[in-house]
Design an enzyme around this catalytic site. Sequence first.
Site, PDB file in Angstrom:
ATOM      1  N   GLU A  92       0.818  -1.206   0.000  1.00  0.00           N
ATOM      2  CA  GLU A  92       0.000   0.000   0.000  1.00  0.00           C
ATOM      3  C   GLU A  92       0.852   1.256   0.000  1.00  0.00           C
ATOM      4  O   GLU A  92       1.932   1.294   0.588  1.00  0.00           O
ATOM      5  CB  GLU A  92      -0.888   0.019   1.248  1.00  0.00           C
ATOM      6  CG  GLU A  92      -1.850  -1.142   1.317  1.00  0.00           C
ATOM      7  CD  GLU A  92      -2.595  -1.228   2.635  1.00  0.00           C
ATOM      8  OE1 GLU A  92      -3.763  -1.633   2.609  1.00  0.00           O
ATOM      9  OE2 GLU A  92      -2.015  -0.872   3.679  1.00  0.00           O
TER      10      GLU A  92
ATOM     11  N   THR B 261       5.660  -9.552   9.033  1.00  0.00           N
ATOM     12  CA  THR B 261       4.380  -9.359   8.350  1.00  0.00           C
ATOM     13  C   THR B 261       4.325  -7.979   7.708  1.00  0.00           C
ATOM     14  O   THR B 261       3.877  -7.820   6.580  1.00  0.00           O
ATOM     15  CB  THR B 261       3.215  -9.503   9.347  1.00  0.00           C
ATOM     16  OG1 THR B 261       3.315 -10.780   9.972  1.00  0.00           O
ATOM     17  CG2 THR B 261       1.870  -9.380   8.656  1.00  0.00           C
TER      18      THR B 261
ATOM     19  N   GLY C  22      -5.997  -5.145  15.415  1.00  0.00           N
ATOM     20  CA  GLY C  22      -5.570  -6.212  14.507  1.00  0.00           C
ATOM     21  C   GLY C  22      -6.364  -6.318  13.214  1.00  0.00           C
ATOM     22  O   GLY C  22      -5.822  -6.691  12.182  1.00  0.00           O
TER      23      GLY C  22
ATOM     24  N   ASP D 189      -7.606  -5.029   9.991  1.00  0.00           N
ATOM     25  CA  ASP D 189      -7.216  -3.849   9.215  1.00  0.00           C
ATOM     26  C   ASP D 189      -7.237  -4.056   7.714  1.00  0.00           C
ATOM     27  O   ASP D 189      -6.583  -3.326   6.981  1.00  0.00           O
ATOM     28  CB  ASP D 189      -5.840  -3.356   9.645  1.00  0.00           C
ATOM     29  CG  ASP D 189      -4.770  -4.419   9.415  1.00  0.00           C
ATOM     30  OD1 ASP D 189      -5.116  -5.510   8.936  1.00  0.00           O
ATOM     31  OD2 ASP D 189      -3.610  -4.144   9.718  1.00  0.00           O
TER      32      ASP D 189
END
Lengths: 348, 348
Positions: free
Chosen positions: A56, A84, A225, A227
């Site tokens: 993103e 992650t 968490g 999202d």
Amino acid sequence: MVQFVGTRHMIDLVGAIGLDGLFRKLAAYIEDDFARWSEFEKTPRIAAHSKSGVIELMPTADHELYGFKYVNGHPQNPVQGLQTVTAFGMLADVATGYPEFLCEMTIATALRTAATSAMAAKYLARKNAGTMALIGLGAQAEFQAYAFKSILGIQELRVFDIDPSAYPKFMSNMAQSGIRITKAASAEEAVMGADIITTITADKRRATILSDNMVGAGVHINAVGGDCPGKTELHRDILLRSDIFVEFTPQTRIEGEIQQLDADHPVTELWQVIAGEKPGRTDAGQITLFDSVGFAVEDFSALRFFRDCVQDTRFYDDIDLIAEPADPRDLFGLLAISGSRPALALTL
Amino acid sequence: MVQFVGTRHMIDLVGAIGLDGLFRKLAAYIEDDFARWSEFEKTPRIAAHSKSGVIELMPTADHELYGFKYVNGHPQNPVQGLQTVTAFGMLADVATGYPEFLCEMTIATALRTAATSAMAAKYLARKNAGTMALIGLGAQAEFQAYAFKSILGIQELRVFDIDPSAYPKFMSNMAQSGIRITKAASAEEAVMGADIITTITADKRRATILSDNMVGAGVHINAVGGDCPGKTELHRDILLRSDIFVEFTPQTRIEGEIQQLDADHPVTELWQVIAGEKPGRTDAGQITLFDSVGFAVEDFSALRFFRDCVQDTRFYDDIDLIAEPADPRDLFGLLAISGSRPALALTL
């Protein structure tokens, strides 16, 4: 030249400032920017999805500074020893378009997410909140714990993770925090008696970390968490009993817990509370929910904060990211092309 | 670590490769990517406009690599000695989301724009084209000239700029090119006898660099300067007489010369010609127009090219843009927080 704060400099900078002061001041930067929300150009982040994850770009700008963050989310990365989430960001001068500041944001994102959570809880949790349940002991856990201690004075944590191997890492990192920590045998046990519940699990699916019966009157839920589309942590019934606060509604409708609700379900944007336009918590029995997904303005604030921190210090390097010809029309002149034979044979 | 090619390394790399080989190989990378157009995730660039200019993010990805470019356009920058356009870009691994390659792109954008122009002209100009008119002698001019020499074998240039002070810079930079150069007294004079007309002026307004009577049968027009809403270079009547080729239609409708035409005016995407799906030039009398605004895939190709170039060379630095904890869940552990007093007092 562009100022560059890499990982080594960020680590040293955080150590030199200390977490308490850092979280308080970083939260103040974020709060200041939320208070002047209308000055920002806002857009949902631009996502490129693949089967393994998402990459993103998160841009925003006020009248003076343009900022953006590059960030990925790849839930299977830890299997091969990778994180992650990694990130970096940049600030540029709106007047000239010139980049000025490049910064690692893997650590900075963890710091700003935790600072935003604790800053929101200052408005939404009960004033006397002293105990927090922390569900999910992954990469973000200690940051949340320290931020809530620094900004809200949280003294007690009740923690749970489905992976037993997560505890030693967490306990070791929290050893010098001065926070009392209770390991719970389940999420249900963790939330017992907690004034604040923070959920920071990472599974990329629709999960139910909290079921309706686990959330009592007066609790503030800090849901971090969930999202992205298809990734949530709370049972829908909890949402229906809560007053819900979000960062930027169009993005949270897509990515947050409220993707489970109708598109017109009432929510309050956090900046409205900070700017005094809407109330935060109004009574001690109310359930408040900060449905946090992370927004570009928080990264902008973090970039401003770290840029300001490193001025006149040794915590950055100058890098030649941008060409600077003496005559702006003579970019080609920089190349100083000679008539001699090329020294590097292309074998591509 | 992330590989970083800064301005100094880019300059040295271009010198080591030599412009001829560089333009030919870079154009081949761009051509290869245009030929597999459907493999790319494509979106118009994301622009943040201010009164002084625009800042844009240009992302694209195939199944293996994600790339984006940061680029600004600030027409008044040269007044204060700054460049109109600066840029940098990045490649990341789609599978992990990890950034791998960071690159200056002020110089690289000038190179890729020129390489794309010349590559397009290979399909669109007459086979025997030997003379090019070059109108606008700004930062991009020499790059276009060298690319057309390297890729098309252009031997003669007829050049014009409204600013007389642009000539010495241009002539000096072209001294070793082996190209015959004629200074024209006007744009009209420059285009006389030219097989190809390249327009690269930078004024941010609707200008008419070429009027209809200046463009004769068989000419190929390489229109590079018009590249945002309200900024064009060609009279509308020229467009109506031309077969128009574009990079990515949705973006060119907004930014290109064709913003002057109806939204359904027929255009051909250049990749269709390269992939053999549509014809390029079909007869010697046809007027062809490459309405170039620059597209993310070209930057992706350029990033791939420069990444491949620098492997196993001294033309990059490793920078610590991304945190790399040994245990991906233990990001906090990197901080090595001590109980000691902070060393850096925050005075923000």
